[in-house]
Enzyme design. Structure first.
Site, PDB file in Angstrom:
ATOM      1  N   ASP A 294      -6.566  -6.486   4.351  1.00 45.92           N
ATOM      2  CA  ASP A 294      -6.011  -5.134   4.373  1.00 45.92           C
ATOM      3  C   ASP A 294      -5.939  -4.573   5.788  1.00 45.92           C
ATOM      4  O   ASP A 294      -6.969  -4.305   6.406  1.00 45.92           O
ATOM      5  CB  ASP A 294      -6.879  -4.225   3.487  1.00 45.92           C
ATOM      6  CG  ASP A 294      -6.240  -2.866   3.244  1.00 45.92           C
ATOM      7  OD1 ASP A 294      -6.918  -2.011   2.648  1.00 45.92           O
ATOM      8  OD2 ASP A 294      -5.074  -2.689   3.622  1.00 45.92           O
TER       9      ASP A 294
ATOM     10  N   HIS B 222      -8.479   1.111  -3.770  1.00 48.05           N
ATOM     11  CA  HIS B 222      -9.369   0.883  -2.616  1.00 48.05           C
ATOM     12  C   HIS B 222     -10.046   2.201  -2.259  1.00 48.05           C
ATOM     13  O   HIS B 222      -9.407   3.117  -1.745  1.00 48.05           O
ATOM     14  CB  HIS B 222      -8.509   0.366  -1.458  1.00 48.05           C
ATOM     15  CG  HIS B 222      -9.240   0.152  -0.167  1.00 48.05           C
ATOM     16  ND1 HIS B 222      -8.592  -0.041   1.027  1.00 48.05           N
ATOM     17  CD2 HIS B 222     -10.572   0.126   0.127  1.00 48.05           C
ATOM     18  CE1 HIS B 222      -9.491  -0.177   1.986  1.00 48.05           C
ATOM     19  NE2 HIS B 222     -10.680  -0.070   1.476  1.00 48.05           N
TER      20      HIS B 222
ATOM     21  N   GLY C  17      -2.508  -4.129   8.920  1.00 45.51           N
ATOM     22  CA  GLY C  17      -1.695  -4.827   9.920  1.00 45.51           C
ATOM     23  C   GLY C  17      -1.098  -6.140   9.439  1.00 45.51           C
ATOM     24  O   GLY C  17      -0.758  -7.000  10.256  1.00 45.51           O
TER      25      GLY C  17
ATOM     26  N   SER D 120       0.853  -1.193   0.000  1.00 50.78           N
ATOM     27  CA  SER D 120       0.000   0.000   0.000  1.00 50.78           C
ATOM     28  C   SER D 120       0.883   1.236   0.000  1.00 50.78           C
ATOM     29  O   SER D 120       1.671   1.438   0.931  1.00 50.78           O
ATOM     30  CB  SER D 120      -0.896   0.013   1.238  1.00 50.78           C
ATOM     31  OG  SER D 120      -1.341   1.347   1.475  1.00 50.78           O
TER      32      SER D 120
ATOM     33  N   MET E 181     -12.225   4.469  -0.101  1.00 51.14           N
ATOM     34  CA  MET E 181     -12.830   4.718   1.213  1.00 51.14           C
ATOM     35  C   MET E 181     -13.516   6.077   1.114  1.00 51.14           C
ATOM     36  O   MET E 181     -13.068   7.060   1.694  1.00 51.14           O
ATOM     37  CB  MET E 181     -11.741   4.670   2.299  1.00 51.14           C
ATOM     38  CG  MET E 181     -11.249   3.263   2.573  1.00 51.14           C
ATOM     39  SD  MET E 181      -9.619   3.197   3.321  1.00 51.14           S
ATOM     40  CE  MET E 181      -8.591   3.295   1.833  1.00 51.14           C
TER      41      MET E 181
ATOM     42  N   ASP F  95      -4.811   3.637  -1.716  1.00 49.23           N
ATOM     43  CA  ASP F  95      -5.870   3.969  -0.758  1.00 49.23           C
ATOM     44  C   ASP F  95      -6.423   5.362  -1.007  1.00 49.23           C
ATOM     45  O   ASP F  95      -5.746   6.347  -0.736  1.00 49.23           O
ATOM     46  CB  ASP F  95      -5.326   3.876   0.673  1.00 49.23           C
ATOM     47  CG  ASP F  95      -5.038   2.446   1.077  1.00 49.23           C
ATOM     48  OD1 ASP F  95      -3.887   2.160   1.481  1.00 49.23           O
ATOM     49  OD2 ASP F  95      -5.949   1.619   0.969  1.00 49.23           O
TER      50      ASP F  95
ATOM     51  N   GLY G 187       1.378  -2.195   4.031  1.00 52.78           N
ATOM     52  CA  GLY G 187       1.925  -0.850   3.902  1.00 52.78           C
ATOM     53  C   GLY G 187       3.185  -0.713   4.733  1.00 52.78           C
ATOM     54  O   GLY G 187       4.309  -0.853   4.236  1.00 52.78           O
ATOM     55  N   SER G 188       2.990  -0.498   6.037  1.00 56.38           N
ATOM     56  CA  SER G 188       4.144  -0.257   6.920  1.00 56.38           C
ATOM     57  C   SER G 188       5.114  -1.433   6.910  1.00 56.38           C
ATOM     58  O   SER G 188       6.327  -1.221   6.940  1.00 56.38           O
ATOM     59  CB  SER G 188       3.655   0.047   8.341  1.00 56.38           C
ATOM     60  OG  SER G 188       2.626  -0.834   8.714  1.00 56.38           O
TER      61      SER G 188
ATOM     62  N   HIS H 299      -1.321  -1.300  -4.267  1.00 53.80           N
ATOM     63  CA  HIS H 299      -2.567  -0.955  -3.586  1.00 53.80           C
ATOM     64  C   HIS H 299      -2.625   0.545  -3.337  1.00 53.80           C
ATOM     65  O   HIS H 299      -1.701   1.115  -2.747  1.00 53.80           O
ATOM     66  CB  HIS H 299      -2.641  -1.713  -2.262  1.00 53.80           C
ATOM     67  CG  HIS H 299      -3.924  -1.570  -1.507  1.00 53.80           C
ATOM     68  ND1 HIS H 299      -5.054  -2.321  -1.793  1.00 53.80           N
ATOM     69  CD2 HIS H 299      -4.260  -0.775  -0.462  1.00 53.80           C
ATOM     70  CE1 HIS H 299      -6.022  -1.990  -0.943  1.00 53.80           C
ATOM     71  NE2 HIS H 299      -5.567  -1.053  -0.135  1.00 53.80           N
TER      72      HIS H 299
ATOM     73  N   GLY I 105      -8.565   4.030   7.452  1.00 58.05           N
ATOM     74  CA  GLY I 105      -8.242   5.436   7.587  1.00 58.05           C
ATOM     75  C   GLY I 105      -6.767   5.721   7.769  1.00 58.05           C
ATOM     76  O   GLY I 105      -6.291   6.804   7.433  1.00 58.05           O
ATOM     77  N   PHE I 106      -6.007   4.716   8.274  1.00 53.93           N
ATOM     78  CA  PHE I 106      -4.587   4.957   8.551  1.00 53.93           C
ATOM     79  C   PHE I 106      -3.766   3.695   8.359  1.00 53.93           C
ATOM     80  O   PHE I 106      -4.269   2.577   8.529  1.00 53.93           O
ATOM     81  CB  PHE I 106      -4.424   5.438   9.998  1.00 53.93           C
ATOM     82  CG  PHE I 106      -5.248   6.654  10.308  1.00 53.93           C
ATOM     83  CD1 PHE I 106      -6.513   6.534  10.872  1.00 53.93           C
ATOM     84  CD2 PHE I 106      -4.794   7.913   9.980  1.00 53.93           C
ATOM     85  CE1 PHE I 106      -7.306   7.637  11.117  1.00 53.93           C
ATOM     86  CE2 PHE I 106      -5.566   9.038  10.218  1.00 53.93           C
ATOM     87  CZ  PHE I 106      -6.829   8.903  10.785  1.00 53.93           C
ATOM     88  N   GLY I 107      -2.484   3.876   8.045  1.00 53.14           N
ATOM     89  CA  GLY I 107      -1.554   2.756   8.013  1.00 53.14           C
ATOM     90  C   GLY I 107      -0.942   2.574   9.391  1.00 53.14           C
ATOM     91  O   GLY I 107      -1.167   3.392  10.293  1.00 53.14           O
ATOM     92  N   GLY I 108      -0.208   1.462   9.581  1.00 54.64           N
ATOM     93  CA  GLY I 108       0.528   1.262  10.823  1.00 54.64           C
ATOM     94  C   GLY I 108      -0.309   0.901  12.048  1.00 54.64           C
ATOM     95  O   GLY I 108       0.178   0.984  13.175  1.00 54.64           O
TER      96      GLY I 108
ATOM     97  N   MET J 269     -11.234  -5.940   5.802  1.00 55.93           N
ATOM     98  CA  MET J 269     -10.436  -4.989   6.573  1.00 55.93           C
ATOM     99  C   MET J 269     -10.048  -5.620   7.910  1.00 55.93           C
ATOM    100  O   MET J 269     -10.925  -6.087   8.658  1.00 55.93           O
ATOM    101  CB  MET J 269     -11.198  -3.690   6.815  1.00 55.93           C
ATOM    102  CG  MET J 269     -11.508  -2.902   5.572  1.00 55.93           C
ATOM    103  SD  MET J 269     -10.060  -2.483   4.581  1.00 55.93           S
ATOM    104  CE  MET J 269      -9.036  -1.607   5.758  1.00 55.93           C
TER     105      MET J 269
ATOM    106  N   MET K 124      -8.954   8.100   0.139  1.00 56.62           N
ATOM    107  CA  MET K 124      -9.730   8.477   1.325  1.00 56.62           C
ATOM    108  C   MET K 124     -10.296   9.888   1.142  1.00 56.62           C
ATOM    109  O   MET K 124      -9.584  10.769   0.683  1.00 56.62           O
ATOM    110  CB  MET K 124      -8.826   8.426   2.565  1.00 56.62           C
ATOM    111  CG  MET K 124      -8.180   7.065   2.788  1.00 56.62           C
ATOM    112  SD  MET K 124      -7.132   7.043   4.246  1.00 56.62           S
ATOM    113  CE  MET K 124      -6.499   5.371   4.192  1.00 56.62           C
TER     114      MET K 124
HETATM  115  C1  DX5 Z   1      -6.111   1.547   5.737  1.00 55.13           C
HETATM  116  C2  DX5 Z   1      -5.741   1.161   4.339  1.00 55.13           C
HETATM  117  C3  DX5 Z   1      -4.632   0.145   4.264  1.00 55.13           C
HETATM  118  C4  DX5 Z   1      -3.333   0.581   4.923  1.00 55.13           C
HETATM  119  C5  DX5 Z   1      -2.514  -0.637   5.276  1.00 55.13           C
HETATM  120  O1  DX5 Z   1      -7.330   2.171   5.761  1.00 55.13           O
HETATM  121  O2  DX5 Z   1      -6.857   0.682   3.626  1.00 55.13           O
HETATM  122  O3  DX5 Z   1      -4.400  -0.231   2.920  1.00 55.13           O
HETATM  123  O4  DX5 Z   1      -2.615   1.418   4.105  1.00 55.13           O
HETATM  124  O5  DX5 Z   1      -1.381  -0.251   5.971  1.00 55.13           O
HETATM  125  P1  DX5 Z   1      -0.676  -1.205   7.053  1.00 55.13           P
HETATM  126  O6  DX5 Z   1      -0.230  -2.427   6.294  1.00 55.13           O
HETATM  127  O7  DX5 Z   1       0.455  -0.381   7.558  1.00 55.13           O
HETATM  128  O8  DX5 Z   1      -1.706  -1.540   8.093  1.00 55.13           O
HETATM  129 ZN    ZN Z   2      -6.410  -0.242   1.640  1.00 55.22          ZN
END
Ligand code: DX5
Ligand code: ZN
Length: 229
Positions: free
Chosen positions: A176, A70, A178, A12, A72, A39, A198-199, A37, A146-149, A141, A41
């Site tokens: 998607d 994706h 963690g 991501s 959102m 995202d 992502g992270s 991927h 809404g956020f990575g990490g 999900m 938002m």
């Molecule tokens: C969150 C996103 C994910 C996110 C995943 O709303 O849809 O795609 O970027 O990031 P990690 O892998 O760091 O949880």
């Molecule tokens: Zn995503």
């Protein structure tokens, strides 16, 4: 031709360097990403704001694999053609984004993209029972979007149930949120085939040290593959 249910890693770019997306996309693909991927938002469906069709269009020339978009956002339908024009290969809408997902999925396919439906952690697998013939991907999900990490929320029961409901249909199960070498085998064993990370992929690396991305992608793949259902 049989449906490809092998494990696929989709980094991501939400965790990439926002000032350097083109080079970041090229770097992760060169280091083994199967899909990219993206995202989207809107600051309304989720409490964060990223990018829209113009940015996705700018990413397109850099993506040589699969552009997995994706959404959102809510509403979705007014933007479907804009993401088709931007070059999305797969467009995924949240089932919670509106009352007419049955219509939305058909509109996505009518715009010549693959259609995906995403489920927030609180939404049960049964919600997609009457949508499985209209979709090419179900995104589970494992964080509140809404956020990575964020920390992984265990949805393996939901994944197992979806795998059963899907049967032989050519429908991917995407995870998607963690995903890392610890959580990847859990969801792979439950029946998932597309792992967004992502992270876990971008940590410690950069376009000047892309081999770190390669190590991270391989670590997630190596953990998931033996466990794949
Ligand atoms: C969150 C996103 C994910 C996110 C995943 O709303 O849809 O795609 O970027 O990031 P990690 O892998 O760091 O949880
Ligand atoms: Zn995503």
């Amino acid at each position: 031709m049989s449906f490809d249910r092998s494990i696929k890693i989709a980094p991501s770019i939400l965790s990439a360097d926002f000032a350097n997306f083109g080079a970041e996309i090229q770097a992760i693909e060169a280091q083994g990403a199967d899909w990219v991927h993206i995202d989207v938002m809107d600051g309304h469906f989720v409490p964060n704001l990223t990018f829209g069709p113009p940015a996705v269009k700018a990413f397109r020339p850099h993506v040589k694999t699969v552009m997995d978009v994706h959404l959102m956002i809510t509403p979705v339908d007014p933007y479907i053609q804009a993401y088709a024009d931007a070059g999305a290969d797969i467009l995924t809408a949240h089932i919670e984004a509106g009352p007419h997902t049955h219509r939305t999925l058909q509109a996505i396919r009518a715009a010549s993209m693959k259609a995906g439906v995403a489920l927030n952690p609180g939404t049960p697998a049964d919600a997609v029972e009457h949508l499985l013939d209209l979709t090419d991907l179900v995104c589970v999900m494992t964080v509140n979007p809404g956020f990575g990490g964020q920390k992984f929320i265990d949805m393996t029961d939901k994944v197992r149930k979806l795998r059963q409901m899907i049967g032989d249909r050519p429908v991917h199960i995407e995870i998607d949120g963690g995903v890392d070498p610890i959580t990847a085998p859990l969801v792979a064993a439950a029946g998932a085939d597309v792992l967004v990370a992502g992270s876990a992929v971008f940590k410690g690396g950069s376009v000047s040290s892309p081999e770190v991305y390669g190590k991270n992608i391989s670590a997630v793949r190596a953990a998931a593959q033996p466990a794949a259902a």
